[in-house]
Design a protein around this motif. Structure first.
Motif, PDB file in Angstrom:
ATOM      1  N   VAL A 100       6.261   9.078   5.943  1.00  0.00           N
ATOM      2  CA  VAL A 100       4.968   8.767   5.327  1.00  0.00           C
ATOM      3  C   VAL A 100       4.382   7.521   5.991  1.00  0.00           C
ATOM      4  O   VAL A 100       5.090   6.516   6.179  1.00  0.00           O
ATOM      5  CB  VAL A 100       5.105   8.542   3.801  1.00  0.00           C
ATOM      6  N   LEU A 101       3.116   7.620   6.368  1.00  0.00           N
ATOM      7  CA  LEU A 101       2.381   6.516   7.007  1.00  0.00           C
ATOM      8  C   LEU A 101       1.030   6.403   6.322  1.00  0.00           C
ATOM      9  O   LEU A 101       0.330   7.408   6.182  1.00  0.00           O
ATOM     10  CB  LEU A 101       2.137   6.838   8.478  1.00  0.00           C
ATOM     11  N   VAL A 102       0.615   5.203   5.951  1.00  0.00           N
ATOM     12  CA  VAL A 102      -0.678   5.076   5.276  1.00  0.00           C
ATOM     13  C   VAL A 102      -1.767   4.672   6.267  1.00  0.00           C
ATOM     14  O   VAL A 102      -1.490   4.215   7.379  1.00  0.00           O
ATOM     15  CB  VAL A 102      -0.611   4.053   4.115  1.00  0.00           C
ATOM     16  N   GLY A 103      -3.020   4.853   5.833  1.00  0.00           N
ATOM     17  CA  GLY A 103      -4.159   4.364   6.595  1.00  0.00           C
ATOM     18  C   GLY A 103      -4.258   4.982   7.972  1.00  0.00           C
ATOM     19  O   GLY A 103      -4.078   6.187   8.144  1.00  0.00           O
ATOM     20  N   ILE A 125       0.847  -1.202   0.000  1.00  0.00           N
ATOM     21  CA  ILE A 125       0.000   0.000   0.000  1.00  0.00           C
ATOM     22  C   ILE A 125       0.881   1.251   0.000  1.00  0.00           C
ATOM     23  O   ILE A 125       0.633   2.218  -0.727  1.00  0.00           O
ATOM     24  CB  ILE A 125      -0.960  -0.026   1.214  1.00  0.00           C
ATOM     25  N   MET A 126       1.937   1.210   0.803  1.00  0.00           N
ATOM     26  CA  MET A 126       2.908   2.315   0.832  1.00  0.00           C
ATOM     27  C   MET A 126       3.572   2.484  -0.535  1.00  0.00           C
ATOM     28  O   MET A 126       3.697   3.599  -1.051  1.00  0.00           O
ATOM     29  CB  MET A 126       3.970   2.003   1.896  1.00  0.00           C
ATOM     30  N   ALA A 127       3.998   1.358  -1.125  1.00  0.00           N
ATOM     31  CA  ALA A 127       4.681   1.413  -2.423  1.00  0.00           C
ATOM     32  C   ALA A 127       3.772   2.054  -3.474  1.00  0.00           C
ATOM     33  O   ALA A 127       4.225   2.860  -4.292  1.00  0.00           O
ATOM     34  CB  ALA A 127       5.099   0.008  -2.857  1.00  0.00           C
ATOM     35  N   SER A 137       2.671   5.396  16.219  1.00  0.00           N
ATOM     36  CA  SER A 137       3.406   5.240  14.948  1.00  0.00           C
ATOM     37  C   SER A 137       4.051   6.546  14.504  1.00  0.00           C
ATOM     38  O   SER A 137       5.180   6.548  14.000  1.00  0.00           O
ATOM     39  CB  SER A 137       2.459   4.776  13.829  1.00  0.00           C
ATOM     40  N   ALA A 138       3.320   7.650  14.658  1.00  0.00           N
ATOM     41  CA  ALA A 138       3.774   8.905  14.039  1.00  0.00           C
ATOM     42  C   ALA A 138       4.736   9.706  14.902  1.00  0.00           C
ATOM     43  O   ALA A 138       5.723  10.247  14.392  1.00  0.00           O
ATOM     44  CB  ALA A 138       2.559   9.759  13.673  1.00  0.00           C
ATOM     45  N   ALA A 190       6.405   2.609   8.135  1.00  0.00           N
ATOM     46  CA  ALA A 190       6.636   3.986   7.666  1.00  0.00           C
ATOM     47  C   ALA A 190       7.727   4.014   6.618  1.00  0.00           C
ATOM     48  O   ALA A 190       8.571   3.129   6.566  1.00  0.00           O
ATOM     49  CB  ALA A 190       7.038   4.877   8.842  1.00  0.00           C
ATOM     50  N   ALA A 191       7.691   5.043   5.772  1.00  0.00           N
ATOM     51  CA  ALA A 191       8.810   5.305   4.861  1.00  0.00           C
ATOM     52  C   ALA A 191       9.401   6.655   5.239  1.00  0.00           C
ATOM     53  O   ALA A 191       8.668   7.590   5.556  1.00  0.00           O
ATOM     54  CB  ALA A 191       8.331   5.315   3.422  1.00  0.00           C
ATOM     55  N   ILE A 192      10.736   6.728   5.218  1.00  0.00           N
ATOM     56  CA  ILE A 192      11.432   7.984   5.499  1.00  0.00           C
ATOM     57  C   ILE A 192      12.008   8.497   4.183  1.00  0.00           C
ATOM     58  O   ILE A 192      12.734   7.781   3.500  1.00  0.00           O
ATOM     59  CB  ILE A 192      12.580   7.782   6.528  1.00  0.00           C
TER      60      ILE A 192
END
Lengths: 264, 264
Positions: free
Chosen positions: A174-177, A112-114, A184-185, A133-135
């Motif tokens: 970046v964090l989805v959903g 989903i992130m990708a 998480s954040a 997460a993606a940095i």
């Protein structure tokens, strides 16, 4: 060549650990059914199901559940007319619906992130892919500019933002959903030294209150909430592309649903 | 006459069942401290604490927790500079902070709900007070008109709305805080026959997706999310009025904080 629902699910689940608990399941539907077409969507909403039937597709792969509950509970909906009408349509249509939530999040990197990063054209900025997460490191620009870029790239009408909008940002988490919650954040700000977190949604008294305090303390900290569906639908769109590649003999459609909210 | 923090808490807790588990607690602070002034607020944010000190108040009654967590967990904040700066300010100031969440929600009617309805001037429309919701009957008007009334009465810049905005509404369910989730909000539509639910916040894949399906099925169903703080701050404002009445010798202030989000 004919393909069954079971074959599609098998491909979707490749590499997913079957020992882990999961909400992913085929319900309703039979793994033996021959697929006439596949629809992917964030949610198997009434509109998405009707559109799938119009397209002649008999298999929906949806990220969220059919009945407004992560765990798939329907007890509270007993006797509810919206539930009954939707359930009747699904039963009548014979459509198969696969909830595809956990396994795609457990892909490495998270599927989903990708999909979101691909839709934004931001893959080249990724410095680190963590499980949730993606940095990223982008050329510096203001929160406002980034918000406008996100709206344009994702075709969304608005985002909710916290912090100083004129603040230049470079390092972004970046964090989805629903991963916009505090656990998480918030660590991304102090452990990963990000200036800005971009997430789907999360409780308002957690990360947004942290960002309010940080900004009041004079820190360069900002938050953009895209919306839950807005952050995850691109991953389901990306999945449709991958299904098309894998099963070229099958018609595959991604359906972008209406946003749940408008701003007044 | 001098009053202690303990006396104020005792009055706040009157009628609350001490056997029920609760997140309400004095932390930091001592029940023996003489109160110089009281501040009530939705959240004991950095800005609210600083303002309380400027006002000479040494006791804050806040609805949500100090550190961005309902259960008051701070483990993930270890080493976080925002946390450390806020904690240092609180320690240095000697201010007492009482989390007043569960007991006020357990008042009958719910004290936070009562404050919201008073702020809206809607008390005369209440047909039923349930533990977690109020059912109202208003003269019919459109969702859009109601949204504009809410914004004006509460002094808020925007609301998020789902459903047909031109739809006339009369029967309305009101839910404060995080009660906009499916298990609280969805039954109001089918069991209480409301046209519109007005709530604070809730997961986007629950009630908003239900409303989207209902509207697609041609039903008169709508949802307005006020924001969490926006729905609960009036209850804390109302509490300041009641404290002033009960303890006329003490200066009491309600502080309305900045909204966490702006719309881009």
């Amino acid at each position: 060549m004919s393909r069954t629902i079971g074959e599609i699910i098998e491909w979707l689940s490749e590499g997913a650990d079957p020992a882990q608990p999961t909400v992913d399941r085929l319900d309703p539907g039979s793994r033996e059914t021959a697929v006439t077409g596949i629809v992917t969507a964030f949610s198997a909403s009434q509109a998405v199901i009707e559109r799938a039937l119009t397209l002649g597709a008999n298999f929906i792969i949806s990220h969220e559940g059919v009945y407004y509950s992560h765990q798939g509970e329907t007890g509270l909906l007993h006797g509810d007319p919206v539930f009954m009408e939707k359930a009747a349509l699904i039963a009548r249509s014979g459509i198969g619906i696969y909830r595809f939530h956990d396994a795609i999040h457990r892909y490495r990197p998270d599927g989903i992130m990708a999909g979101l990063l691909r839709e934004l054209g931001w893959e080249r900025y990724v410095r680190q892919q963590q499980p949730a997460a993606a940095i990223l490191e982008l050329p510096a620009r203001s929160v406002k500019t980034i918000a406008e870029e996100l709206k344009k790239a994702l075709g969304i009408a608005y985002v909710r933002a916290a912090g100083d909008l004129s603040m230049p940002c470079s390092r972004i988490g970046v964090l989805v959903g629903y991963r916009g919650g505090g656990s998480s954040a918030i660590p991304l700000f102090h452990k990963e030294k990000v200036d800005l977190v971009i997430a789907g949604e999360g409780p308002e008294w957690e990360t947004p209150e942290y960002v309010k305090d940080a900004v009041h303390q004079g820190r360069s900290t900002a938050l953009i909430m895209l919306g839950h569906a807005e952050s995850e639908a691109p991953g389901m769109k990306d999945l449709a592309d991958r299904l098309t590649e894998q099963f070229p003999e099958l018609p595959v459609y991604f359906i972008k649903d209406q946003p749940v909210f408008q701003i007044i």
